[in-house]
Enzyme design. Structure first.
Site, PDB file in Angstrom:
ATOM      1  CG  ASN A 110      43.002  41.267  40.176  1.00 36.88           C
ATOM      2  OD1 ASN A 110      42.250  42.235  40.030  1.00 36.88           O
ATOM      3  ND2 ASN A 110      44.207  41.204  39.623  1.00 36.88           N
ATOM      4  CE  LYS A 119      43.912  39.633  36.272  1.00 37.98           C
ATOM      5  NZ  LYS A 119      44.851  38.915  35.394  1.00 37.98           N
ATOM      6  CG  HIS A 171      48.262  42.377  38.863  1.00 34.18           C
ATOM      7  ND1 HIS A 171      48.391  42.210  37.499  1.00 34.18           N
ATOM      8  CD2 HIS A 171      47.636  41.273  39.331  1.00 34.18           C
ATOM      9  CE1 HIS A 171      47.852  41.041  37.167  1.00 34.18           C
ATOM     10  NE2 HIS A 171      47.398  40.453  38.250  1.00 34.18           N
ATOM     11  CD  GLU A 203      46.716  41.910  34.318  1.00 36.66           C
ATOM     12  OE1 GLU A 203      45.799  42.514  34.913  1.00 36.66           O
ATOM     13  OE2 GLU A 203      46.690  40.680  34.128  1.00 36.66           O
ATOM     14  CD  GLU A 257      48.814  37.268  40.391  1.00 37.20           C
ATOM     15  OE1 GLU A 257      47.733  36.658  40.472  1.00 37.20           O
ATOM     16  OE2 GLU A 257      48.904  38.394  39.896  1.00 37.20           O
ATOM     17  N   GLY A 270      46.185  34.344  32.915  1.00 33.60           N
ATOM     18  CA  GLY A 270      45.224  34.428  31.823  1.00 33.60           C
ATOM     19  C   GLY A 270      45.538  33.533  30.645  1.00 33.60           C
TER      20      GLY A 270
HETATM   21  P1  13P Z   1      44.039  34.479  35.944  1.00 35.57           P
HETATM   22  O1  13P Z   1      43.504  33.713  37.119  1.00 35.57           O
HETATM   23  O2  13P Z   1      42.961  34.978  35.022  1.00 35.57           O
HETATM   24  O3  13P Z   1      45.159  33.776  35.267  1.00 35.57           O
HETATM   25  O4  13P Z   1      44.674  35.851  36.562  1.00 35.57           O
HETATM   26  C1  13P Z   1      45.583  35.749  37.589  1.00 35.57           C
HETATM   27  C2  13P Z   1      45.849  37.107  38.098  1.00 35.57           C
HETATM   28  O5  13P Z   1      46.513  37.909  37.473  1.00 35.57           O
HETATM   29  C3  13P Z   1      45.252  37.488  39.398  1.00 35.57           C
HETATM   30  O6  13P Z   1      45.767  38.700  39.850  1.00 35.57           O
END
Ligand code: 13P
Length: 251
Positions: free
Chosen positions: A9, A11, A97, A99, A167, A173
């Site tokens: 992903n 982002k 997701h 976010e 997740e 992150g």
């Molecule tokens: P990270 O691997 O940067 O922690 O992100 C995970 C994520 O949100 C994947 O969708």
């Protein structure tokens, strides 16, 4: 048995040329596509160029969008539909997701509409679920995740084109990963819940990915858990060498 899926992903990262270059480098590398699926989810603007780069590299990587709207066309300024991402070369979409939920206010009801729209249009879906730190500290993590799973899949009988990504929000992150034991416990709970709300065959077949600071040095241990069928990788999917190490976690 379930084929592992390693999904990147991206982002809101990578412009058109950067995305095409990253996809070409990874897709053209030494990957055994018969034993694993690999997926790239660039921003909308990168989908076409990434799909073309994958084809040119002769790779079999899948291409996903990170979101869609639940209508097909019309006066929805700023939105993109499933038909549009398909015409750009995507066959998958990530939905729900954390976010999208926390920054853009997506509810389980909105996410469910998007899941149904995507599946009706022949896309495969990665439905993301996960608890916040507050919910985990309140010991409400299982309840939260199962509620998100049930609501996201309401009215969806056939799960053959659905993947779930667990997740934990506090691991995204942050460099904090769920311990393999904690992740496995949640994956097992999700699978048992799928057996309860659908069927044991659906539970046996559905892939459940782990996401949240998955890196080359923890991928192998996470992937060794019986109910972890792959990864949804953020930061480490933006670097070809790191993502390739995760793709080849068993090598
Ligand atoms: P990270 O691997 O940067 O922690 O992100 C995970 C994520 O949100 C994947 O969708």
């Amino acid at each position: 048995s379930r084929k592992p899926l390693i999904a990147g992903n991206w982002k809101m990262n990578k412009n058109v040329s950067e995305g095409a270059a990253l996809a070409a480098e990874i897709a053209g590398a030494d990957i055994d596509y018969s034993t694993r699926d690999v997926l790239f989810a660039p921003p909308f603007t990168g989908i076409y160029a990434v799909a073309e780069a994958v084809k040119k590299a002769g790779g079999k990587a899948l291409v996903a969008a990170q979101n869609i709207y639940f209508e097909e066309s019309g006066a929805f300024t700023g939105e993109v539909s499933s038909g549009m991402i398909k015409s750009a070369g995507a066959s998958w979409v990530i939905l729900g997701h954390s976010e999208r939920r926390s920054i853009f206010g997506e509810t389980d009801e909105i996410i469910n509409k998007k899941v149904k729209k995507a599946l009706a249009d022949g896309l495969s879906v990665i439905l993301c679920v996960g608890e916040t730190l507050w919910e985990r500290e309140a010991k409400a993590e299982v309840e939260t995740v199962l509620a998100q799973t049930g609501k996201g899949l309401e009215g969806v009988e056939d799960l053959s084109n659905v993947v779930i990504a667990y997740e934990p929000v506090w691991a995204i992150g942050t460099g904090k990963t769920a311990s393999p034991a904690d992740a496995e416990a949640m994956h097992k709970a999700i699978r048992e819940y799928i057996a309860k709300i659908r069927s044991s065959a659906a539970a046996e077949n559905i892939r459940i990915l782990y996401g949240g600071s998955m890196k080359p040095d923890n991928a192998k241990e996470l992937m060794a858990c019986p109910d972890i069928d792959g990864g949804l990788v953020g930061g480490a999917s933006l670097k070809a060498d790191q993502f390739l190490k995760i793709i080849n976690f068993d090598k």
